[in-house]
Write an enzyme that holds these catalytic residues in place. Structure first.
Site, PDB file in Angstrom:
ATOM      1  N   LEU A  30       0.551   3.567  -2.102  1.00 25.98           N
ATOM      2  CA  LEU A  30       0.989   3.537  -3.503  1.00 25.98           C
ATOM      3  C   LEU A  30       1.439   4.915  -3.982  1.00 25.98           C
ATOM      4  O   LEU A  30       0.945   5.935  -3.516  1.00 25.98           O
ATOM      5  CB  LEU A  30      -0.142   3.032  -4.407  1.00 25.98           C
ATOM      6  CG  LEU A  30      -0.677   1.619  -4.139  1.00 25.98           C
ATOM      7  CD1 LEU A  30      -1.581   1.171  -5.290  1.00 25.98           C
ATOM      8  CD2 LEU A  30       0.421   0.600  -3.920  1.00 25.98           C
TER       9      LEU A  30
ATOM     10  N   LEU B 116      11.671   7.082  -5.544  1.00 25.38           N
ATOM     11  CA  LEU B 116      10.343   7.079  -4.917  1.00 25.38           C
ATOM     12  C   LEU B 116      10.204   5.888  -3.975  1.00 25.38           C
ATOM     13  O   LEU B 116      10.637   4.781  -4.298  1.00 25.38           O
ATOM     14  CB  LEU B 116       9.262   6.998  -6.004  1.00 25.38           C
ATOM     15  CG  LEU B 116       8.622   8.339  -6.336  1.00 25.38           C
ATOM     16  CD1 LEU B 116       9.656   9.334  -6.804  1.00 25.38           C
ATOM     17  CD2 LEU B 116       7.538   8.174  -7.377  1.00 25.38           C
ATOM     18  N   SER B 117       9.638   6.151  -2.808  1.00 28.97           N
ATOM     19  CA  SER B 117       9.426   5.106  -1.816  1.00 28.97           C
ATOM     20  C   SER B 117       8.249   5.520  -0.952  1.00 28.97           C
ATOM     21  O   SER B 117       8.057   6.718  -0.693  1.00 28.97           O
ATOM     22  CB  SER B 117      10.686   4.986  -0.951  1.00 28.97           C
ATOM     23  OG  SER B 117      10.382   4.353   0.264  1.00 28.97           O
TER      24      SER B 117
ATOM     25  N   GLN C 289      15.677  -7.772  -2.658  1.00 29.95           N
ATOM     26  CA  GLN C 289      14.369  -8.444  -2.608  1.00 29.95           C
ATOM     27  C   GLN C 289      14.063  -9.100  -3.958  1.00 29.95           C
ATOM     28  O   GLN C 289      13.645 -10.254  -4.022  1.00 29.95           O
ATOM     29  CB  GLN C 289      13.295  -7.415  -2.243  1.00 29.95           C
ATOM     30  CG  GLN C 289      11.874  -7.884  -2.479  1.00 29.95           C
ATOM     31  CD  GLN C 289      10.840  -6.916  -1.948  1.00 29.95           C
ATOM     32  OE1 GLN C 289      10.654  -6.818  -0.749  1.00 29.95           O
ATOM     33  NE2 GLN C 289      10.146  -6.214  -2.823  1.00 29.95           N
TER      34      GLN C 289
ATOM     35  N   GLY D 155       0.826  -1.216   0.000  1.00 31.59           N
ATOM     36  CA  GLY D 155       0.000   0.000   0.000  1.00 31.59           C
ATOM     37  C   GLY D 155       0.853   1.255   0.000  1.00 31.59           C
ATOM     38  O   GLY D 155       2.040   1.220  -0.347  1.00 31.59           O
TER      39      GLY D 155
ATOM     40  N   HIS E 192       4.809   2.575  -7.938  1.00 28.99           N
ATOM     41  CA  HIS E 192       3.924   1.406  -8.006  1.00 28.99           C
ATOM     42  C   HIS E 192       3.087   1.454  -9.293  1.00 28.99           C
ATOM     43  O   HIS E 192       2.857   0.429  -9.934  1.00 28.99           O
ATOM     44  CB  HIS E 192       2.955   1.381  -6.817  1.00 28.99           C
ATOM     45  CG  HIS E 192       3.597   1.171  -5.488  1.00 28.99           C
ATOM     46  ND1 HIS E 192       3.704   2.165  -4.543  1.00 28.99           N
ATOM     47  CD2 HIS E 192       4.167   0.066  -4.948  1.00 28.99           C
ATOM     48  CE1 HIS E 192       4.306   1.685  -3.477  1.00 28.99           C
ATOM     49  NE2 HIS E 192       4.601   0.424  -3.685  1.00 28.99           N
TER      50      HIS E 192
HETATM   51  O1  PAF Z   1       8.190  -4.513  -1.738  1.00 33.15           O
HETATM   52  C1  PAF Z   1       7.189  -4.609  -1.002  1.00 33.15           C
HETATM   53  O2  PAF Z   1       6.318  -3.738  -0.972  1.00 33.15           O
HETATM   54  C2  PAF Z   1       7.060  -5.826  -0.088  1.00 33.15           C
HETATM   55  O3  PAF Z   1       8.288  -6.248   0.379  1.00 33.15           O
HETATM   56  C3  PAF Z   1       6.291  -6.987  -0.754  1.00 33.15           C
HETATM   57  C4  PAF Z   1       7.039  -7.548  -1.948  1.00 33.15           C
HETATM   58  C5  PAF Z   1       4.909  -6.537  -1.189  1.00 33.15           C
HETATM   59  C6  PAF Z   1       6.124  -8.137   0.251  1.00 33.15           C
HETATM   60  O4  PAF Z   1       5.434  -7.730   1.384  1.00 33.15           O
END
Ligand code: PAF
Length: 278
Positions: free
Chosen positions: A27, A176-177, A145, A25, A31
């Protein structure tokens, strides 16, 4: 766009082939670019919104994670999502939680936060099991990740194609984060040191100079507290050697207690990262 809360409703609404964008979320344009990428490969785009407690090191960090449910729905729909799914824990793990181990690479860099990547892989495994997408899209900003999810997917879900989306940046270079919403205007300004340090590394011909310039630039900003800054081979996450063809600078640290991470390919060309129109 349909908003779905229950896994039963979700299973009825699934139309394959699905392109899937998992999120926590809050966003933003970054995203949205992943959702648009998903839409390029399929007409059926599912976005999940689930703040995963397993990947937070402490309760305080979890509690302060930003949340904007209405904006999430607007942004996901505008970017082309067809379903927004808000799973809950009991439906995600109907038989209880079986942890997925992230192994050695899961214990370094971002993995210094105990259990972080085991938590990420466990939830992504559960999400994949529910949705069985053909494609899943993750941002390059969270490079480690992305690396670990690719590895997990190749082991448990070999049919899923894991795609990556470029890092979106403000015109200042700040990646952006969702966590940026917690940075004041002043802190955002200080935070640009991360991008400038990556660029400083990128302008250098060899690893020792890349690292020296990156660290010198980071140290020039007193508000920035360094966690790590390294040049790695992004195909293995080992430290890069001169012969490595996929060198990347990776940086993590804090501004005023807010964690920042970023990375950049060291091909001595300007970063291909997108600058958001914001
Ligand atoms: O990158 C993210 O927002 C989270 O690490 C993910 C991949 C949705 C897992 O919770």
């Amino acid at each position: 766009m349909k908003v779905i809360k229950s896994a039963t409703e979700l299973s009825r609404a699934l139309i394959q082939p699905i392109a899937f964008v998992p999120t926590m979320g809050a966003l933003h344009v970054g995203h949205q670019s992943l959702i648009k990428r998903a839409r390029e490969v399929s007409e059926n785009v599912i976005v999940s919104v689930y703040v995963n407690p397993l990947q937070f090191e402490n309760q305080e960090d979890l509690n302060s994670y930003p949340s904007s449910p209405e904006i999430d729905e607007e942004l996901a729909a505008a970017a082309g999502a067809t379903i927004l799914w808000r799973p809950n824990q009991s439906e995600l793990y109907p038989n209880g939680i079986t942890k997925i181990s992230a192994g050695g690479v899961g214990a370094i860099y971002e993995g210094n936060r105990a259990g972080h990547f085991d938590g990420v892989l466990t939830v992504v495994h559960a999400l994949f099991s529910n949705i069985k997408p053909t494609w899943a899209i993750f941002g390059e900003k969270d490079l480690q990740q992305l690396f670990l999810i690719r590895k997990m997917a190749s082991e448990f879900f070999p049919a899923i194609k894991v795609l990556s989306g470029e890092t979106f940046r403000e015109s200042s270079g700040l990646a952006l984060s969702s966590r940026n919403s917690r940075l004041s205007a002043e802190n955002k300004n200080y935070a640009t040191i991360v991008f400038r340090s990556l660029q400083a590394a990128q302008s250098q011909p060899a690893i020792a100079e890349m690292k020296r310039e990156m660290l010198a630039t980071l140290r020039s900003e007193p508000s920035f507290t360094l966690d790590y800054a390294e040049i790695i081979d992004d195909t293995t996450f080992d430290l890069a050697v001169e012969e490595s063809r996929n060198k990347r600078a990776i940086i993590a640290g804090w501004i005023n207690g807010i964690r920042l991470i970023d990375n950049m390919a060291m091909q001595n060309i300007r970063s291909a990262s997108k600058v958001a129109a914001i």
